[in-house]
Enzyme design. Structure first.
Site, short mmCIF file in Angstrom:
data_model
loop_
_atom_site.label_atom_id
_atom_site.label_comp_id
_atom_site.label_asym_id
_atom_site.label_seq_id
_atom_site.Cartn_x
_atom_site.Cartn_y
_atom_site.Cartn_z
N ASP A 107 0.84 -1.20 0.00
CA ASP A 107 0.00 0.00 0.00
C ASP A 107 0.88 1.26 0.00
OD1 ASP A 107 -2.33 -1.60 0.19
OD2 ASP A 107 -1.95 -1.85 2.33
N HIS A 141 -5.54 -3.57 5.49
CA HIS A 141 -5.16 -3.89 4.12
C HIS A 141 -6.34 -4.48 3.35
CE1 HIS A 141 -2.81 -4.92 0.64
NE2 HIS A 141 -3.23 -6.17 0.73
#
Ligand code: NAD
Ligand code: LMR
Length: 339
Positions: A175, A202
């Protein structure tokens, strides 16, 4: 045990990384799921890492070939391949860091939570073995849904009496990698200079990039920040759709996993000020697990860092993500305790 690397190319590389001495400790890294889409390039990248002295590659199939292949690369680590549950203990014994990219990936139309039914059981079994064979290792959890697999791992370790919250990490580095790349494109700054913390979890809206803290600062307009946030949150889906049924991110994930494992190894080796974002046990919010900046040290997590100042948009995003993240964490905890 320490091995001198003073005159080797690996040694020069380490000195560039900030080592004060000419010695670097032996470190064993195990990759579980090493023959998979992430596992293979991750095995390659860990073979290139001069901090690794032993690399154990484990999978339920196909590891002998991957291990033979990677083992021919002329870098520091000794490579061993292990296949099938009978060999899992040997793969894990003596590991300092265990990286877990084992399990099924998404296909178009699926959420990460749709992987829970298969991956929860896989992760649980692997963590039971970690508790038995290398209870002090740092565990880097890549298998999805990370928001649930990390709590599952924690419960398994608690049951085995080996849980150390400083040693369990959900890998959210991809990310951060995506946020940096997308931000650099819009801010027109060199991508290598960019830093962007990504917090939360996530999956979808639980991924919260903090572009208000991005450096170099670029004062991007609100609509651009909103679009960058959405693209970061949907980065995994963008790859899943582009791969059209052939899996999810593997190469960028291997890169991200290698960066995070390298940070763990540096921390273990006493390199100061190693900071990465990760999904860890946390008191940063009221949720028991949360991704934020984490300082890594000789025992794993040295300090979980706070969120810092948030924009109104980020504050709103933080409140919005909490119910989903809470429910994914609870789902993992429930699974680990009922099965
Ligand atoms: P893949 O199917 O290509 O590889 C998975 C590997 O796991 C296979 O080789 C399989 O044999 C192995 N495996 C299955 N059960 C196992 C077990 N019990 N023990 C050891 N190995 C086992 O999948 P992939 O693309 O490599 O993705 C793996 C996982 O990583 C998926 O759950 C995916 O969603 C996740 N992922 C996470 C991130 C992240 O940012 N955290 C990014 C990308 C993918
Ligand atoms: C990713 O972010 O690429 C991974 O979590 C894989 C996925 O399913 O999106």
């Amino acid at each position: 045990m320490f091995r001198s690397v003073a005159r080797s190319a690996a040694g020069k590389h380490l000195l560039r990384r900030g080592y004060a001495t000419e010695s670097v400790p032996d470190r064993k890294v195990a990759v579980l799921g090493a023959a998979g889409g992430i596992g293979q390039p991750l095995a390659l990248l860990m073979k290139l890492n001069p901090l690794v002295s032993r690399l154990a590659l484990y999978d339920i199939a196909n590891t002998p070939g991957v291990a033979a292949d990677v083992s021919h690369i002329n870098t520091r680590s000794e490579v061993e391949g292990f296949v099938g549950e009978d060999q899992l203990g040997k793969a894990l014994e003596g590991s300092d860091v265990v990286i877990i990219p084992a399990g099924v990936p998404r296909k178009p139309g699926m959420t990460r939570d749709d992987l829970f039914n298969i991956n929860a059981g896989i992760v649980k079994g692997l963590c039971e073995a970690i508790a038995k064979y290398c209870p002090h290792a740092l565990v880097n959890m890549i298998s999805n849904p990370v928001n649930s697999t990390v709590p599952i791992a924690a419960e398994v370790f608690k049951k085995a009496g080996t849980y150390d919250e400083k040693k369990l990490f959900g890998v959210t580095t991809l990310d951060v990698v995506r946020a940096k790349t997308f931000y650099a494109g819009k801010a027109k700054v060199p991508v290598a200079d960019v830093n962007v913390p990504v917090v939360g979890g996530h999956a979808g809206i639980t991924i919260l990039p903090l572009f208000s803290q991005a450096t170099p600062s670029a004062n991007l307009p609100e609509d651009v920040v909103v679009a960058l946030t959405k693209r970061t949150q949907d980065g995994g889906t963008e790859v899943v759709e582009a791969k059209a049924g052939k899996g999810s991110a593997t190469l960028s994930m291997a890169y991200a996993g290698a960066i995070f494992a390298d940070a763990c190894l540096k921390g273990l080796n006493g390199v100061p000020d190693v900071v990465e974002c990760s999904f860890v046990q946390s008191t940063v919010t009221e949720l028991p697990f949360f991704a934020s900046k984490v300082k890594l040290g000789k025992n794993g997590v040295e300090e979980v860092l706070g969120l810092g100042p948030l924009s109104d948009f980020e504050k709103e995003g933080l409140e919005k993500l909490k119910p989903e993240l809470k429910s994914s964490i609870e789902k993992g905890i429930k699974f680990a305790n009922q099965s």
